[in-house]
Design an enzyme around this catalytic site. Structure first.
Site, PDB file in Angstrom:
ATOM      1  CE  LYS A  75      -3.370   7.146  -6.076  1.00  0.00           C
ATOM      2  NZ  LYS A  75      -2.584   7.462  -4.864  1.00  0.00           N
ATOM      3  NE  ARG A  85      -5.034   2.232  -1.594  1.00  0.00           N
ATOM      4  CZ  ARG A  85      -5.622   3.387  -1.902  1.00  0.00           C
ATOM      5  NH1 ARG A  85      -6.527   3.437  -2.853  1.00  0.00           N
ATOM      6  NH2 ARG A  85      -5.290   4.494  -1.259  1.00  0.00           N
ATOM      7  NE  ARG A  91      -5.422  14.593   0.349  1.00  0.00           N
ATOM      8  CZ  ARG A  91      -5.198  13.488  -0.368  1.00  0.00           C
ATOM      9  NH1 ARG A  91      -4.934  13.570  -1.654  1.00  0.00           N
ATOM     10  NH2 ARG A  91      -5.225  12.308   0.192  1.00  0.00           N
ATOM     11  NE  ARG A 140      -8.900  11.327   2.161  1.00  0.00           N
ATOM     12  CZ  ARG A 140      -8.252  10.692   1.201  1.00  0.00           C
ATOM     13  NH1 ARG A 140      -8.214  11.197  -0.032  1.00  0.00           N
ATOM     14  NH2 ARG A 140      -7.640   9.569   1.446  1.00  0.00           N
ATOM     15  NE  ARG A 187      -4.149   7.470   3.542  1.00  0.00           N
ATOM     16  CZ  ARG A 187      -4.321   8.771   3.284  1.00  0.00           C
ATOM     17  NH1 ARG A 187      -4.277   9.654   4.275  1.00  0.00           N
ATOM     18  NH2 ARG A 187      -4.498   9.186   2.059  1.00  0.00           N
TER      19      ARG A 187
HETATM   20  P1  AMP Z   1      -7.578   7.099  -1.384  1.00  0.00           P
HETATM   21  O1  AMP Z   1      -8.635   8.139  -1.552  1.00  0.00           O
HETATM   22  O2  AMP Z   1      -7.256   6.422  -2.713  1.00  0.00           O
HETATM   23  O3  AMP Z   1      -6.366   7.596  -0.680  1.00  0.00           O
HETATM   24  O4  AMP Z   1      -8.208   5.929  -0.486  1.00  0.00           O
HETATM   25  C1  AMP Z   1      -8.594   6.188   0.859  1.00  0.00           C
HETATM   26  C2  AMP Z   1      -8.847   4.874   1.578  1.00  0.00           C
HETATM   27  O5  AMP Z   1      -9.880   4.141   0.932  1.00  0.00           O
HETATM   28  C3  AMP Z   1      -7.673   3.908   1.662  1.00  0.00           C
HETATM   29  O6  AMP Z   1      -6.760   4.244   2.676  1.00  0.00           O
HETATM   30  C4  AMP Z   1      -8.398   2.619   1.909  1.00  0.00           C
HETATM   31  O7  AMP Z   1      -8.822   2.528   3.232  1.00  0.00           O
HETATM   32  C5  AMP Z   1      -9.641   2.746   1.037  1.00  0.00           C
HETATM   33  N1  AMP Z   1      -9.387   2.240  -0.336  1.00  0.00           N
HETATM   34  C6  AMP Z   1      -9.409   2.934  -1.492  1.00  0.00           C
HETATM   35  N2  AMP Z   1      -9.130   2.162  -2.555  1.00  0.00           N
HETATM   36  C7  AMP Z   1      -8.903   0.921  -2.053  1.00  0.00           C
HETATM   37  C8  AMP Z   1      -8.541  -0.322  -2.634  1.00  0.00           C
HETATM   38  N3  AMP Z   1      -8.326  -0.442  -3.951  1.00  0.00           N
HETATM   39  N4  AMP Z   1      -8.394  -1.388  -1.804  1.00  0.00           N
HETATM   40  C9  AMP Z   1      -8.611  -1.281  -0.489  1.00  0.00           C
HETATM   41  N5  AMP Z   1      -8.918  -0.141   0.128  1.00  0.00           N
HETATM   42  C10 AMP Z   1      -9.075   0.971  -0.641  1.00  0.00           C
END
Ligand code: AMP
Length: 371
Positions: A195, A270, A309, A315, A327
């Site tokens: 994404k 989400r 990654r 990360r 996740r």
């Molecule tokens: P991402 O970079 O989108 O993979 O997000 C990394 C982490 O950020 C996720 O595993 C969640 O812990 C938190 N996070 C990001 N977006 C959301 C969301 N919309 N709702 C809740 N937690 C989020």
């Protein structure tokens, strides 16, 4: 609140199904109190009243009869050209108490026709009940005995009411609104679907603002803000940050960028409550989500991609397979259902997310072009 499109026009939620239900309960109570000792004939005026009549009589617990009529225009021989005729009442109504059930009364022209027609039927009494009433435009000296909800002079659809035939099936009432001007896209897919990579390419091409909630959280963590400290405890384990926190943060990010041509939402929504909050928030601005575009990638490939990654991204949630699995669990239990949320609105578009980055951009662009 949400925005829908019927034919060429946009409508936003105005009166909820629950408010309609409450108004009908009040009407039923009023009418039952007055008429429970007789057997009223409830007559619905088609087409619009079918839903109201069905809900009304289901709640009416005393003896009654139900019928429907339709006012049909036919070309008359008199100078006005059009004459209204009632289609559907064949029974003898002498001595009966008739209650007309109308979905909406605005100017009162239809009501006038109905009065004229029932005048000669030797009724005991004629009562008028309407679910919606527009007092500002009602021009007649006719009595309306029962009113569900009075509304200003707005064009409404839903709950039996239509715009050129569409919208009768909606459970809520919607009102006309201005055409949204933004292109707002939810870029969807499980962790590692690509994404972020694709959003970076697409935001340039379509001149959209990219909001990645994950990145905003990581920015806060790096800067050790209060929000960052809170978010870190969830993110480190691969859990979702609580909705209230995430929704407020997202709203702030959108409000900081008023005036852009639209947004690519990446990592948001989400959960279902985030999706509902986003719809309501955008509808208040006269905007809507144009579509959810989902990158579809098999899970085993995603795990490989994320571990890869993790070697360079720094990360922690990309480096440990058990956190990655968590996740996915979060995604499957809370996020994947959003496919259905947007599908029922005809806004879900799945795209094959396996292959070369540039090929996937082309696939996504084909969908973006249509939204
Ligand atoms: P991402 O970079 O989108 O993979 O997000 C990394 C982490 O950020 C996720 O595993 C969640 O812990 C938190 N996070 C990001 N977006 C959301 C969301 N919309 N709702 C809740 N937690 C989020």
């Amino acid at each position: 609140m949400s925005i829908i499109k019927l034919h060429d026009k946009h409508f936003k939620t105005y009166i909820s199904a629950q408010e309609i239900d409450n108004a009908i309960n009040t009407l039923v109570t009023q009418i039952s109190n007055e008429l429970k000792d007789e057997t009223p004939l409830f007559i619905g005026i088609l087409n619009g009243s079918f839903m109201f009549v069905a809900d009304f009589v289901r709640k009416y617990n005393y003896n009654c009869e139900v019928s429907f009529v339709k006012l049909a225009s036919y070309e008359g021989t008199n100078s006005t050209g059009k004459i209204k005729k009632l289609v559907g009442v064949n029974e003898d109504l002498t001595g009966r108490t008739v209650v007309i059930l109308e979905d909406i009364i605005d100017t009162g022209n239809t009501l006038q026709e109905i009065f004229e027609i029932f005048k000669d039927k030797n009724l005991k009494q004629l009562k008028i009940a309407t679910l919606f009433f527009k007092p500002d435009v009602f021009k007649k000296e006719l009595p309306i005995d029962y009113v569900g909800i009075s509304i200003p002079d707005k064009f409404i659809v839903g709950y039996g009411l239509d715009y050129n035939g569409f919208g009768r099936n909606l459970a809520d009432i919607y009102q006309l609104t201005t055409q949204p001007t933004m292109k707002n896209i939810v870029l969807f897919g499980p962790p590692g679907a690509g994404k972020g990579t694709q959003a970076d390419l697409l935001k340039e091409k379509y001149n959209l603002k990219h909001i990645s909630t994950g990145e905003v959280f990581r920015f806060h963590i790096k800067n050790e803000t209060e929000l960052g400290i809170l978010a870190k405890s969830y993110m480190d384990q691969g859990n979702l940050v609580p909705d209230e926190v995430t929704i407020e943060m997202l709203k702030d990010e959108v409000n900081k960028n008023i005036g852009v041509g639209g947004f690519i939402f990446d990592g948001f929504p989400r959960t279902e409550s985030q999706a509902i909050a986003l719809d309501e928030f955008l509808a208040e601005k006269g905007e809507t989500i144009n579509g959810m575009v989902a990158l579809e990638v098999p899970e085993d490939l995603l795990i490989q991609r994320l571990l890869e990654r993790g070697k360079t991204s720094g990360r922690s949630d990309d480096q440990d397979e058990s956190k990655i699995r968590n996740r996915f669990d979060q995604y499957n239990s809370k996020t994947a259902i959003l496919k259905n949320y947007y599908t029922v609105q005809n806004k879900y578009f799945g795209v094959n997310g396996v292959g070369e980055i540039k090929d996937i951009t082309v696939r996504l662009s084909n969908v973006f072009d249509k939204l």
